[in-house]
Design a protein around this motif. Sequence first.
Motif, PDB file in Angstrom:
ATOM      1  N   GLY A 255      -1.082 -64.679 -40.570  1.00  0.00           N
ATOM      2  CA  GLY A 255      -1.685 -64.993 -39.275  1.00  0.00           C
ATOM      3  C   GLY A 255      -2.590 -66.208 -39.290  1.00  0.00           C
ATOM      4  N   ILE A 256      -2.364 -67.106 -40.272  1.00  0.00           N
ATOM      5  CA  ILE A 256      -3.178 -68.333 -40.338  1.00  0.00           C
ATOM      6  C   ILE A 256      -2.251 -69.550 -40.468  1.00  0.00           C
ATOM      7  N   PRO A 257      -1.528 -69.897 -39.381  1.00  0.00           N
ATOM      8  CA  PRO A 257      -0.633 -71.053 -39.460  1.00  0.00           C
ATOM      9  C   PRO A 257      -1.400 -72.301 -39.871  1.00  0.00           C
ATOM     10  N   SER A 258      -0.761 -73.120 -40.718  1.00  0.00           N
ATOM     11  CA  SER A 258      -1.460 -74.270 -41.277  1.00  0.00           C
ATOM     12  C   SER A 258      -0.521 -75.454 -41.392  1.00  0.00           C
ATOM     13  N   LYS A 259      -1.078 -76.592 -41.769  1.00  0.00           N
ATOM     14  CA  LYS A 259      -0.250 -77.752 -42.079  1.00  0.00           C
ATOM     15  C   LYS A 259       0.628 -77.427 -43.294  1.00  0.00           C
ATOM     16  N   LEU A 260       1.711 -78.184 -43.435  1.00  0.00           N
ATOM     17  CA  LEU A 260       2.630 -77.964 -44.558  1.00  0.00           C
ATOM     18  C   LEU A 260       1.952 -78.415 -45.853  1.00  0.00           C
ATOM     19  N   LYS A 261       1.879 -77.499 -46.809  1.00  0.00           N
ATOM     20  CA  LYS A 261       1.106 -77.757 -48.029  1.00  0.00           C
ATOM     21  C   LYS A 261       1.969 -78.399 -49.119  1.00  0.00           C
ATOM     22  N   PRO A 262       1.323 -79.100 -50.053  1.00  0.00           N
ATOM     23  CA  PRO A 262       2.079 -79.678 -51.169  1.00  0.00           C
ATOM     24  C   PRO A 262       2.726 -78.564 -51.992  1.00  0.00           C
ATOM     25  N   PRO A 263       3.835 -78.882 -52.662  1.00  0.00           N
ATOM     26  CA  PRO A 263       4.474 -77.879 -53.520  1.00  0.00           C
ATOM     27  C   PRO A 263       3.590 -77.521 -54.713  1.00  0.00           C
ATOM     28  N   VAL A 264       3.823 -76.332 -55.255  1.00  0.00           N
ATOM     29  CA  VAL A 264       3.071 -75.862 -56.430  1.00  0.00           C
ATOM     30  C   VAL A 264       4.053 -75.474 -57.528  1.00  0.00           C
ATOM     31  N   GLU A 265       3.565 -75.457 -58.757  1.00  0.00           N
ATOM     32  CA  GLU A 265       4.442 -75.131 -59.891  1.00  0.00           C
ATOM     33  C   GLU A 265       4.946 -73.692 -59.815  1.00  0.00           C
ATOM     34  N   SER A 266       4.092 -72.800 -59.291  1.00  0.00           N
ATOM     35  CA  SER A 266       4.489 -71.390 -59.187  1.00  0.00           C
ATOM     36  C   SER A 266       3.754 -70.730 -58.031  1.00  0.00           C
ATOM     37  N   MET A 267       4.453 -69.812 -57.377  1.00  0.00           N
ATOM     38  CA  MET A 267       3.828 -69.032 -56.292  1.00  0.00           C
ATOM     39  C   MET A 267       3.094 -67.806 -56.842  1.00  0.00           C
ATOM     40  N   GLU A 268       3.244 -67.541 -58.129  1.00  0.00           N
ATOM     41  CA  GLU A 268       2.572 -66.379 -58.723  1.00  0.00           C
ATOM     42  C   GLU A 268       1.059 -66.524 -58.539  1.00  0.00           C
ATOM     43  N   GLY A 269       0.419 -65.459 -58.093  1.00  0.00           N
ATOM     44  CA  GLY A 269      -1.018 -65.510 -57.871  1.00  0.00           C
ATOM     45  C   GLY A 269      -1.381 -66.001 -56.478  1.00  0.00           C
ATOM     46  N   ILE A 270      -0.418 -66.618 -55.786  1.00  0.00           N
ATOM     47  CA  ILE A 270      -0.669 -67.076 -54.413  1.00  0.00           C
ATOM     48  C   ILE A 270      -0.270 -65.982 -53.431  1.00  0.00           C
ATOM     49  N   TRP A 271       0.883 -65.338 -53.722  1.00  0.00           N
ATOM     50  CA  TRP A 271       1.300 -64.235 -52.854  1.00  0.00           C
ATOM     51  C   TRP A 271       1.321 -62.922 -53.637  1.00  0.00           C
ATOM     52  N   SER A 272       1.170 -61.819 -52.916  1.00  0.00           N
ATOM     53  CA  SER A 272       1.256 -60.498 -53.539  1.00  0.00           C
ATOM     54  C   SER A 272       2.730 -60.124 -53.681  1.00  0.00           C
ATOM     55  N   PRO A 273       3.058 -59.151 -54.535  1.00  0.00           N
ATOM     56  CA  PRO A 273       4.453 -58.716 -54.648  1.00  0.00           C
ATOM     57  C   PRO A 273       5.042 -58.293 -53.299  1.00  0.00           C
ATOM     58  N   PHE A 274       4.234 -57.620 -52.464  1.00  0.00           N
ATOM     59  CA  PHE A 274       4.728 -57.199 -51.145  1.00  0.00           C
ATOM     60  C   PHE A 274       5.030 -58.411 -50.274  1.00  0.00           C
ATOM     61  N   GLU A 275       4.103 -59.389 -50.271  1.00  0.00           N
ATOM     62  CA  GLU A 275       4.315 -60.605 -49.477  1.00  0.00           C
ATOM     63  C   GLU A 275       5.545 -61.364 -49.968  1.00  0.00           C
ATOM     64  N   LYS A 276       5.702 -61.434 -51.265  1.00  0.00           N
ATOM     65  CA  LYS A 276       6.875 -62.127 -51.839  1.00  0.00           C
ATOM     66  C   LYS A 276       8.166 -61.462 -51.375  1.00  0.00           C
ATOM     67  N   ALA A 277       8.210 -60.146 -51.443  1.00  0.00           N
ATOM     68  CA  ALA A 277       9.419 -59.417 -51.031  1.00  0.00           C
ATOM     69  C   ALA A 277       9.709 -59.642 -49.554  1.00  0.00           C
ATOM     70  N   SER A 278       8.656 -59.607 -48.739  1.00  0.00           N
ATOM     71  CA  SER A 278       8.817 -59.794 -47.300  1.00  0.00           C
ATOM     72  C   SER A 278       9.335 -61.193 -46.976  1.00  0.00           C
ATOM     73  N   ILE A 279       8.784 -62.216 -47.633  1.00  0.00           N
ATOM     74  CA  ILE A 279       9.176 -63.596 -47.351  1.00  0.00           C
ATOM     75  C   ILE A 279      10.566 -63.888 -47.919  1.00  0.00           C
ATOM     76  N   ASP A 280      10.852 -63.357 -49.100  1.00  0.00           N
ATOM     77  CA  ASP A 280      12.208 -63.524 -49.665  1.00  0.00           C
ATOM     78  C   ASP A 280      13.253 -62.958 -48.713  1.00  0.00           C
ATOM     79  N   GLN A 281      12.930 -61.822 -48.088  1.00  0.00           N
ATOM     80  CA  GLN A 281      13.857 -61.198 -47.140  1.00  0.00           C
ATOM     81  C   GLN A 281      14.044 -62.094 -45.915  1.00  0.00           C
ATOM     82  N   GLN A 282      12.925 -62.634 -45.396  1.00  0.00           N
ATOM     83  CA  GLN A 282      12.994 -63.474 -44.197  1.00  0.00           C
ATOM     84  C   GLN A 282      13.699 -64.802 -44.480  1.00  0.00           C
ATOM     85  N   LEU A 283      13.600 -65.266 -45.708  1.00  0.00           N
ATOM     86  CA  LEU A 283      14.199 -66.557 -46.073  1.00  0.00           C
ATOM     87  C   LEU A 283      15.522 -66.390 -46.836  1.00  0.00           C
TER      88      LEU A 283
END
Length: 335
Positions: A255-283
Amino acid sequence: MSSKQLHDIPYSVLDLSPVVVGETPADSLKKTLDLAQHAEKWGYNRYWLAEHHSMPGIASSATSVVIGHVAGGTERIRVGSGGIMLPNHAPLVIAEHFGTLESLYPGRIDLGLGRAPGTDQVTAHALRRENMSNGEDFPEQVDELRAYLKADGEGNRVRAIPGEGLDIPIWLLGSSGFSARLSAQLGLPFSFASHFSPDNTLPALDVYRRNFKPSEVLDKPYAMVGVNVIAADTEEKAAFLATSMQQQFLNLVRGIPSKLKPPVESMEGIWSPFEKASIDQQLRTTMIGTPETVKAKLQAFLDETQADEMIINAQIFDHEDRLRSYEIVSEVFSK
């Protein structure tokens, strides 16, 4: 299994005019025109821009203005809306806007219509004021808009000038079955947002094709599907670039739309396992990888959907990397 191959179908661009961290909407709109000029050179069929509001990372809120900017800076490519959120507007205004665009750039303008607000409820209220449509009157709005564009408008008390009598292709856009059914009933082309609603793709396409009624516009169904593609010359680079889009969806989920961020080496630690599963499903309808990987995934998706056209979205932070991704896609489709 279909014999339809990627080189058999047109391919198009969906551009959200991303505003990246450290830049302004003015920078985004310059890049939009540059991408459109490249897309024209690379053989893309159409270049669509989308209406979103109150989103720090999207610069195309005044969609018809940006369409004029892109059409004025290109020569052949079709330019249109993917889409205009009709409940946010008086149909007469949209008939006039697109009548003006078609008058300026004849034979090149598409009018894609959606019924979602393209924003949150507070912003929707700011847009719609006392007309708080919830999208349920979308079919009536579409009818009203089409009536303004008909050639025999001289007897009408209200007329769309310019607009009346112009041949502006109208598409319905959807992420569920509602617009699939309506576009089938009206005999209009249909574009499905599989790039963010993968679970509904096949059911919606089935509803559209089974219920399609031939019209003066189309004698058989014509379905376009949206796909996210992040292509690069190595798998590692593509996976790295895709983290910008993953962060964008994560911020939307939070719920915090933002500007497009630079890429990162890993998403680990940025998203929770639940968030990762939810976004993987949507994408799920996202193709990330080298030309070979992307080609195989796009062909598999074509086999599954039997789409008549694909429209490609690429939320990539660096403009040169974004251009390269679209160039790879054009090579994949044209070989």
